[in-house]
Design a protein around this motif. Sequence first.
Motif, PDB file in Angstrom:
ATOM      1  N   TRP A 127       0.764  -1.233  -0.179  1.00 55.52           N
ATOM      2  CA  TRP A 127       0.006   0.051  -0.063  1.00 55.52           C
ATOM      3  C   TRP A 127       0.816   1.330  -0.165  1.00 55.52           C
ATOM      4  O   TRP A 127       1.417   1.595   0.967  1.00 55.52           O
TER       5      TRP A 127
ATOM      6  N   CYS B 135      -5.225   1.559 -12.672  1.00 57.42           N
ATOM      7  CA  CYS B 135      -5.040   2.713 -11.652  1.00 57.42           C
ATOM      8  C   CYS B 135      -6.395   2.720 -10.615  1.00 57.42           C
ATOM      9  O   CYS B 135      -7.232   3.203 -11.172  1.00 57.42           O
ATOM     10  N   VAL B 136      -6.181   2.202  -9.394  1.00 58.94           N
ATOM     11  CA  VAL B 136      -6.879   2.440  -8.362  1.00 58.94           C
ATOM     12  C   VAL B 136      -6.599   3.494  -7.595  1.00 58.94           C
ATOM     13  O   VAL B 136      -7.124   4.490  -7.170  1.00 58.94           O
ATOM     14  N   PHE B 137      -5.357   3.789  -7.544  1.00 58.75           N
ATOM     15  CA  PHE B 137      -4.536   4.841  -6.751  1.00 58.75           C
ATOM     16  C   PHE B 137      -3.281   4.689  -7.012  1.00 58.75           C
ATOM     17  O   PHE B 137      -2.479   3.780  -6.293  1.00 58.75           O
ATOM     18  N   LEU B 138      -2.560   5.684  -7.478  1.00 59.18           N
ATOM     19  CA  LEU B 138      -1.108   5.744  -7.768  1.00 59.18           C
ATOM     20  C   LEU B 138      -0.546   6.989  -7.186  1.00 59.18           C
ATOM     21  O   LEU B 138      -0.995   8.036  -7.976  1.00 59.18           O
ATOM     22  N   SER B 139       0.049   7.078  -6.184  1.00 59.47           N
ATOM     23  CA  SER B 139       0.434   8.188  -5.796  1.00 59.47           C
ATOM     24  C   SER B 139       1.776   8.011  -4.883  1.00 59.47           C
ATOM     25  O   SER B 139       2.171   7.114  -4.349  1.00 59.47           O
TER      26      SER B 139
ATOM     27  N   GLU C 211       2.184  10.224  -2.615  1.00 58.87           N
ATOM     28  CA  GLU C 211       1.693  11.037  -1.233  1.00 58.87           C
ATOM     29  C   GLU C 211       2.317  12.510  -1.109  1.00 58.87           C
ATOM     30  O   GLU C 211       2.088  13.149  -1.665  1.00 58.87           O
TER      31      GLU C 211
ATOM     32  N   LEU D  37       2.528  13.507  -7.179  1.00 63.03           N
ATOM     33  CA  LEU D  37       1.934  12.552  -8.130  1.00 63.03           C
ATOM     34  C   LEU D  37       3.061  11.389  -8.295  1.00 63.03           C
ATOM     35  O   LEU D  37       4.414  11.681  -8.374  1.00 63.03           O
TER      36      LEU D  37
ATOM     37  N   PHE E  23       4.558   7.271 -13.858  1.00 62.47           N
ATOM     38  CA  PHE E  23       2.871   6.957 -14.402  1.00 62.47           C
ATOM     39  C   PHE E  23       2.420   8.358 -14.768  1.00 62.47           C
ATOM     40  O   PHE E  23       1.638   8.279 -15.836  1.00 62.47           O
ATOM     41  N   ARG E  24       2.602   9.438 -14.145  1.00 60.64           N
ATOM     42  CA  ARG E  24       1.890  10.822 -14.528  1.00 60.64           C
ATOM     43  C   ARG E  24       2.260  11.084 -15.899  1.00 60.64           C
ATOM     44  O   ARG E  24       1.625  11.329 -16.851  1.00 60.64           O
TER      45      ARG E  24
ATOM     46  N   GLU F 204      -8.758   2.536 -15.624  1.00 63.14           N
ATOM     47  CA  GLU F 204      -9.351   3.307 -14.500  1.00 63.14           C
ATOM     48  C   GLU F 204     -10.123   2.718 -13.462  1.00 63.14           C
ATOM     49  O   GLU F 204     -11.250   2.042 -14.040  1.00 63.14           O
TER      50      GLU F 204
ATOM     51  N   ASN G 254      -3.613   9.145   2.571  1.00 68.51           N
ATOM     52  CA  ASN G 254      -2.745  10.504   2.466  1.00 68.51           C
ATOM     53  C   ASN G 254      -4.017  11.449   3.218  1.00 68.51           C
ATOM     54  O   ASN G 254      -4.579  12.318   2.263  1.00 68.51           O
TER      55      ASN G 254
ATOM     56  N   PRO H  76      -4.140  11.030  -8.822  1.00 69.75           N
ATOM     57  CA  PRO H  76      -3.887   9.581  -8.153  1.00 69.75           C
ATOM     58  C   PRO H  76      -4.939   8.792  -8.483  1.00 69.75           C
ATOM     59  O   PRO H  76      -4.664   7.412  -8.371  1.00 69.75           O
TER      60      PRO H  76
END
Lengths: 297, 263
Positions: free
Chosen positions: A29, A75-79, A81, A85, A89-90, A102, B31, B131
């Motif tokens: 995670w 992409c569920v959530f790629l960060s 934090e 970003l 990926f961005r 997505e 976050n 994100p």
Amino acid sequence: MSTQPSKIVSLEQALAGVPDGASVGLGGWIFTSQPMALVRELIRQGAKDLDLIPTPGSIAPDMLIGAGRARSTVCVFLSFEQYGLAPHFRRAAEAGTLKVHEMDGPGIAGGLRAAICDLPFMPIPDLATDLPKVNPQHYRTLPTQPGERRLLAVPPVRPDICLIHAQQADEHGNVQFIGAPFFDVMLAQASRRVVVSVDRIVSHDVIRRNNHLTKLPAHMVDAVVEVPYGAHPTASASLYRADDAHLREYVKASGKPENFAAYLERYVGKPRSNAEYLDEMSASRLAGLAVSESNLG
Amino acid sequence: MTNTEYSTGEMLAVLLARDLADGEHAIIGTNSDIQLAACNLAQHLQGPRLSWISGPGGMISPKRDELLSTADYENIESAEAWLDLPNMIDFIDWKIHFFDFAILSALQVDRFGNINTVVLGDHAKPKLRGPGTVGIAALTGLSKRFYVVLTRHDRSAFVPKLDFLCGPGHLDGGNSREEYGLPPGGPRLVVTPLGVFDFAPGTRAMRVRSLNPGVSLAQVIDATGFELVVEGTPPVTEPPSAEELQLLRTRVDSTGVLRKKFP
């Protein structure tokens, strides 16, 4: 005691033969338990056109994308934090060079459950989002009766292989999580092949004495690799924190292609083993990570 | 910084904390520094039995004097319980009104409180790749109410039409949310550096509830890309009190994360 062969293999053996175009599940995670030693080895072995399934992720999918090994990602959530970003990926998504499937939390959980249960789809609630518009492959409208909840159908998400990091395992492949397992157990259940890196191998007796920690029993695991600091630069529960300095270094290097190429050469291309990777970190850096957050001012 | 000065992050946490009730059940996603600070501050004020669950980690109501990522292992040591995600997602992804509230941030919000964290521009080739959705659709769709917290208030964030809807608010306003088949609920407040906003009964369009100290109505209207409902002269937001700031800085965010990240 056991006559069964050990499931402990080398990094190289664990990922040998991953073909181009494979779908690869990535556990952990964000900055916890990303399977980084496995990701670095996968890059070294050269498989390309991979379809990534991070649940969710940060540097594991981002490094594979930055190294040019991915043709698509869920992409569920790629960060990253606090560091912003996910840089590669961005960039790839904005350039249109990476196909992005997505998905949201219910979508990925439903897709994994469909795979786990050998169902053609799992229903999830229709929450009036734009997801079905951009991802008709993963979201289909389900007919319902008047007055019933509106539903979507999510077809199975079944990775060819999944890469997971946990704290400890025995030679049979009983894998123990000292912290939260996030989506890792569902990911393993849904995947055709399950490869787990652990920070340490422990005896079968230790596993039995702490059996409440065994979240992946041996029959769900195909291969185990012992790689101390195998989640570095992300955290491994109770053993080490995320390496903020290294994550910043990664983000900075990602700003220019030549700098990222140098990063990859130093940390992925050149080291021939996890030990050689760790030798690129200073001893004081690694020792400093093995400090409880609670003890920090 | 003297005792009565405060950072943007601290103010937003205080404004949210005031609206949370004792005994409520919240979910805190990934976050989420301001969100977490709001819940923990409310526990020290009016809500000692407010509980929250970590979306990623499944820990229930960890108690700490400093802000820590909700995914962090160290939340386990002071939690009442920790659930495995496959059990918890049945509540998160499916169950109607299991959570009293969630607090979300966004790249864009529209006048009916729908939110976007996915992309700016066209999804196939976005101007900005965000994100992603994670649990937002389910949290905004299924909790009894939700809050939107934004650390910037300008026309790029407050837009007439979202580039991507990933968190349903009041959809097209009026009864459209219920007519679509979503459970009753939707956004209750939007808090920003400029003010506090709610939604007018009937149209469910965003309405100015109060203006933050030193902020004019003209300034807010100019920074918002759609027409806000304005009724009379909006009051000034009550700034964080000395007691709220003291608790926030000693019992919730003792390492000053909010001041550093959201000055």
